[in-house]
Scaffold this motif. Structure first.
Motif, PDB file in Angstrom:
ATOM      1  N   THR A 270       0.843  -1.194   0.000  1.00  0.00           N
ATOM      2  CA  THR A 270       0.000   0.000   0.000  1.00  0.00           C
ATOM      3  C   THR A 270       0.878   1.244   0.000  1.00  0.00           C
ATOM      4  N   VAL A 271       0.287   2.343  -0.449  1.00  0.00           N
ATOM      5  CA  VAL A 271       1.022   3.604  -0.505  1.00  0.00           C
ATOM      6  C   VAL A 271       1.529   3.988   0.882  1.00  0.00           C
ATOM      7  N   ASP A 272       0.671   3.822   1.889  1.00  0.00           N
ATOM      8  CA  ASP A 272       1.066   4.200   3.252  1.00  0.00           C
ATOM      9  C   ASP A 272       2.269   3.403   3.733  1.00  0.00           C
ATOM     10  N   LYS A 273       2.208   2.110   3.468  1.00  0.00           N
ATOM     11  CA  LYS A 273       3.295   1.229   3.899  1.00  0.00           C
ATOM     12  C   LYS A 273       4.601   1.595   3.181  1.00  0.00           C
ATOM     13  N   ALA A 274       4.491   1.828   1.865  1.00  0.00           N
ATOM     14  CA  ALA A 274       5.669   2.183   1.072  1.00  0.00           C
ATOM     15  C   ALA A 274       6.275   3.482   1.577  1.00  0.00           C
ATOM     16  N   LYS A 275       5.396   4.427   1.892  1.00  0.00           N
ATOM     17  CA  LYS A 275       5.872   5.722   2.358  1.00  0.00           C
ATOM     18  C   LYS A 275       6.568   5.570   3.715  1.00  0.00           C
ATOM     19  N   GLU A 276       6.015   4.686   4.527  1.00  0.00           N
ATOM     20  CA  GLU A 276       6.585   4.428   5.841  1.00  0.00           C
ATOM     21  C   GLU A 276       8.002   3.836   5.708  1.00  0.00           C
ATOM     22  N   VAL A 277       8.146   2.857   4.810  1.00  0.00           N
ATOM     23  CA  VAL A 277       9.473   2.261   4.578  1.00  0.00           C
ATOM     24  C   VAL A 277      10.442   3.326   4.078  1.00  0.00           C
ATOM     25  N   ALA A 278       9.961   4.155   3.133  1.00  0.00           N
ATOM     26  CA  ALA A 278      10.820   5.202   2.583  1.00  0.00           C
ATOM     27  C   ALA A 278      11.296   6.135   3.694  1.00  0.00           C
ATOM     28  N   ARG A 279      10.371   6.504   4.576  1.00  0.00           N
ATOM     29  CA  ARG A 279      10.714   7.425   5.657  1.00  0.00           C
ATOM     30  C   ARG A 279      11.774   6.806   6.572  1.00  0.00           C
ATOM     31  N   GLN A 280      11.582   5.523   6.835  1.00  0.00           N
ATOM     32  CA  GLN A 280      12.517   4.832   7.726  1.00  0.00           C
ATOM     33  C   GLN A 280      13.920   4.740   7.086  1.00  0.00           C
ATOM     34  N   LYS A 281      13.976   4.429   5.775  1.00  0.00           N
ATOM     35  CA  LYS A 281      15.269   4.341   5.106  1.00  0.00           C
ATOM     36  C   LYS A 281      15.924   5.712   5.006  1.00  0.00           C
ATOM     37  N   LEU A 282      15.082   6.740   4.833  1.00  0.00           N
ATOM     38  CA  LEU A 282      15.641   8.090   4.757  1.00  0.00           C
ATOM     39  C   LEU A 282      16.232   8.512   6.096  1.00  0.00           C
ATOM     40  N   SER A 283      15.619   8.042   7.184  1.00  0.00           N
ATOM     41  CA  SER A 283      16.157   8.432   8.491  1.00  0.00           C
ATOM     42  C   SER A 283      17.484   7.712   8.747  1.00  0.00           C
ATOM     43  N   LEU A 284      17.675   6.537   8.134  1.00  0.00           N
ATOM     44  CA  LEU A 284      18.974   5.859   8.225  1.00  0.00           C
ATOM     45  C   LEU A 284      20.095   6.726   7.656  1.00  0.00           C
ATOM     46  N   VAL A 285      19.790   7.454   6.586  1.00  0.00           N
ATOM     47  CA  VAL A 285      20.813   8.310   5.980  1.00  0.00           C
ATOM     48  C   VAL A 285      20.713   9.747   6.491  1.00  0.00           C
ATOM     49  N   GLU A 286      20.019   9.888   7.627  1.00  0.00           N
ATOM     50  CA  GLU A 286      19.889  11.194   8.293  1.00  0.00           C
ATOM     51  C   GLU A 286      19.236  12.246   7.418  1.00  0.00           C
ATOM     52  N   LEU A 287      18.203  11.833   6.718  1.00  0.00           N
ATOM     53  CA  LEU A 287      17.401  12.798   5.969  1.00  0.00           C
ATOM     54  C   LEU A 287      15.978  12.704   6.507  1.00  0.00           C
ATOM     55  N   GLU A 288      15.524  13.769   7.122  1.00  0.00           N
ATOM     56  CA  GLU A 288      14.153  13.738   7.614  1.00  0.00           C
ATOM     57  C   GLU A 288      13.372  14.917   7.044  1.00  0.00           C
ATOM     58  N   GLY A 289      12.101  14.684   6.827  1.00  0.00           N
ATOM     59  CA  GLY A 289      11.226  15.763   6.355  1.00  0.00           C
ATOM     60  C   GLY A 289      11.457  16.172   4.914  1.00  0.00           C
ATOM     61  N   VAL A 290      12.126  15.338   4.133  1.00  0.00           N
ATOM     62  CA  VAL A 290      12.300  15.694   2.720  1.00  0.00           C
ATOM     63  C   VAL A 290      11.477  14.791   1.815  1.00  0.00           C
ATOM     64  N   GLU A 291      10.699  13.857   2.393  1.00  0.00           N
ATOM     65  CA  GLU A 291      10.130  12.802   1.545  1.00  0.00           C
ATOM     66  C   GLU A 291       9.195  13.310   0.457  1.00  0.00           C
ATOM     67  N   ASN A 292       8.595  14.471   0.656  1.00  0.00           N
ATOM     68  CA  ASN A 292       7.690  14.972  -0.385  1.00  0.00           C
ATOM     69  C   ASN A 292       8.335  15.966  -1.335  1.00  0.00           C
ATOM     70  N   LYS A 293       9.630  16.212  -1.152  1.00  0.00           N
ATOM     71  CA  LYS A 293      10.300  17.164  -2.036  1.00  0.00           C
ATOM     72  C   LYS A 293      10.520  16.569  -3.425  1.00  0.00           C
ATOM     73  N   ARG A 294      10.697  17.461  -4.407  1.00  0.00           N
ATOM     74  CA  ARG A 294      11.094  17.019  -5.743  1.00  0.00           C
ATOM     75  C   ARG A 294      12.604  16.809  -5.739  1.00  0.00           C
ATOM     76  N   ILE A 295      13.089  15.983  -6.669  1.00  0.00           N
ATOM     77  CA  ILE A 295      14.522  15.706  -6.726  1.00  0.00           C
ATOM     78  C   ILE A 295      15.308  16.978  -7.051  1.00  0.00           C
ATOM     79  N   SER A 296      14.710  17.829  -7.896  1.00  0.00           N
ATOM     80  CA  SER A 296      15.418  19.045  -8.294  1.00  0.00           C
ATOM     81  C   SER A 296      15.633  20.019  -7.135  1.00  0.00           C
ATOM     82  N   GLU A 297      14.906  19.803  -6.031  1.00  0.00           N
ATOM     83  CA  GLU A 297      15.078  20.702  -4.885  1.00  0.00           C
ATOM     84  C   GLU A 297      16.234  20.279  -3.971  1.00  0.00           C
ATOM     85  N   LEU A 298      16.855  19.136  -4.266  1.00  0.00           N
ATOM     86  CA  LEU A 298      17.881  18.615  -3.354  1.00  0.00           C
ATOM     87  C   LEU A 298      19.278  19.050  -3.774  1.00  0.00           C
ATOM     88  N   SER A 299      20.180  19.125  -2.800  1.00  0.00           N
ATOM     89  CA  SER A 299      21.587  19.362  -3.113  1.00  0.00           C
ATOM     90  C   SER A 299      22.225  18.037  -3.530  1.00  0.00           C
TER      91      SER A 299
END
Ligand SMILES: Nc1ncnc2c1ncn2[C@@H]1O[C@H](COP(=O)(O)OP(=O)(O)OP(=O)(O)O)[C@@H](O)[C@H]1O
Ligand SMILES: [Mg+2]
Lengths: 250, 243
Positions: free
Chosen positions: B110-139
């Motif tokens: 499900t979308v919710d589950k996928a988003k949850e996994v993504a959030r968890q993996k992003l926190s592993l690489v110390e990125l929080e609160g960026v999950e809804n950003k576009r790629i072009s907005e990132l450094s």
């Protein structure tokens, strides 16, 4: 014609056919790709709508004007509507829309996918066990085939309107007479023939756009080249199909 | 384990790999160093079957990569995460859609589950609160980390990093090095890290292999690298030696 030309020509046809075959095999995943296809339809359709409306409106007016000029003073008023309807249904609406969309969509498809190729995004898809043909090419291909007849329908409608404006305001044709004219001597196969053309044009445009996108190599310069090649070859093939279908249907 | 035997690859007339042999044991992190253009990225692409060898074999978990059918190859790739040199994030998707792509396209989730996994993996690489950003907005550094999160999303057994620290500031580079190390220790992921950043190589590697002229010319522990009398390695480590 030398041997090199013939070889490279058939080599090219062969590669395009293999690519097309790869897309067709992936039609198996059509139901799953519903959302991806819908996104592409919206994307291509909305992006091309303003220019299709603009061109068709003016082309409709010009067609009515020229028809009046050709026929001179003695033509029956209803003739204008008929001229616009016939010209657009069998030829102008699909061809104009096709050429415009070839310029807009096949180049942007080639550039988009080409950029993904040179920035390794396609390799990344492969590494995630996602087939790029299924994920990128197939939805865009199907969307192109669906969008072109829709845009052609729109073009037809807008051109009738444009022709009507011209007839009514410049040549004092009564609206009801113009509309009667549109329906005069209407044969269904003219409409279906036109839409068949549009269908084939959509096929050619999205096939060339995705093909050249996937074949892109060599950085940003390669992306530019891919976009140009996609437009040129889509336009040429489109004119070829135009004649071919005219020959078969009419 | 990954076994590369006598690998040859050329492009047109350019011979890139000329009999490369390298083994990576389970749980170990091997760093491949070598000059720009020596074929490091080409080597990684062979391991996941993106390129086919002209000669030689690659074995992953006892399977010969070039002999696999397409569906077997795709199954194998699910066990291997790849961090591409240029991050290679899909720019029409948002950050979390990128990270979860391997899940949403290959599994019923499900979308919710996928988003949850993504959030968890992003926190592993110390990125929080960026999950809804576009790629072009990132450094660039954020993109690298998103790429690592994406490689981790399917819980791979192997992870291949192509220059994970190049073009990053020293502090971000250090975070990434620590991350590679902790992934190895916590998740027991087997890794190959391609780099020409020697600091990073010494920090993360159990073994360092030097790729030169299409072959592995040296293979040893970081200590052995510092004490070797192999001229090519010495030159590379000291940054080209004397002028
Ligand atoms: N698809 C390809 N077609 C033709 N040549 C290629 C291709 N991929 C790589 N090469 C060539 O192979 C050589 C090695 O490339 P590779 O990208 O592996 O270098 P690298 O060691 O990763 O360098 P860097 O550290 O700069 O990333 C280069 O000379 C490159 O031009
Ligand atoms: Mg490289």
């Amino acid at each position: 014609m030398n041997k090199g030309f013939i070889e490279s020509f058939f080599g090219y046809i062969g590669r395009v056919c293999i690519f097309l075959g790869a897309i067709i095999v992936k039609l198996y995943y059509l139901p799953r790709s519903f959302r991806l296809i819908l996104e592409q339809i919206v994307h291509m359709g909305i992006a091309s709508m303003p220019i299709v409306i603009f061109t068709s409106f003016f082309a409709g007016m010009v067609t009515a004007y020229q028809a009046a000029f050709q026929a001179g003073e003695y033509m029956p008023d209803a003739y204008l509507g008929m001229a616009v309807a016939k010209a657009f249904m069998i030829e102008l609406a699909p061809l104009l829309t096709g050429l415009i969309v070839a310029g807009r969509v096949s180049s942007s498809l080639a550039a988009e996918i080409g950029t993904m190729r040179v920035t390794e995004q396609i390799d990344a898809l492969e590494s995630l066990a996602i087939d790029p043909i299924r994920y990128l090419a197939m939805p865009r291909f199907i969307a192109g085939i669906i969008v072109l007849p829709l845009l052609t329908g729109l073009s037809l409608f807008v051109a009738f309107f444009g022709g009507g404006i011209c007839s009514i305001f410049i040549f004092d044709v009564k609206p009801i007479v113009y509309i009667e004219g549109l329906r005069m001597q209407y044969y269904p196969h003219e409409l279906w023939g036109g839409l068949l053309k549009a269908f084939c044009f959509g096929f050619v445009i999205s096939l060339m756009g995705t093909y050249y996108g996937f074949m892109t190599e060599g950085g940003a310069e390669g992306v530019g080249k891919a976009a140009t090649k996609a437009v040129v070859s889509a336009s040429i093939l489109l004119l070829f199909f135009d004649l071919f279908i005219a020959w078969i249907v009419f | 384990m990954i076994k590369i035997e006598n690998l040859y690859k050329s492009f047109n007339d350019l011979e890139v790999l000329k009999g490369l042999t390298l083994n990576v044991e389970v749980g170990e992190t091997v760093t491949v160093i070598g000059r720009s253009g020596c074929g490091k990225s080409v080597l990684l692409k062979h391991i996941i079957g993106l390129l086919t060898p002209d000669m030689g074999d690659i074995w992953v978990d006892g399977k010969n990569v070039k002999m696999l059918s397409k569906s077997e190859l795709y199954k194998l790739r699910l066990n291997i995460g790849v961090v591409f040199q240029g991050s290679a994030l899909l720019d029409f998707l948002s950050v979390w859609e990128n990270v979860a792509l391997g899940l949403t396209e290959n599994q019923k989730i499900t979308v919710d589950k996928a988003k949850e996994v993504a959030r968890q993996k992003l926190s592993l690489v110390e990125l929080e609160g960026v999950e809804n950003k576009r790629i072009s907005e990132l450094s660039g550094g954020m993109k690298k980390r998103v790429a690592i999160a994406r490689a981790l999303a399917v819980d791979p057994l192997y992870i291949l990093y192509d220059e994970p620290t190049t073009a990053l500031d020293p502090i971000t580079a250090r975070t990434i090095n620590e991350l590679i190390l902790s992934l190895k220790r916590k998740l027991k992921i087997t890794g190959i890290v391609v780099t020409h950043d020697m600091e990073s190589a010494f920090y993360v590697a159990d073994r360092i292999a030097m790729l030169h002229d299409g072959k592995i010319v040296f293979d040893g522990t970081p200590t052995e690298v510092q004490t070797t009398d192999n001229k090519i390695v010495q030159n590379f480590v000291k940054g080209g030696g004397q002028y």
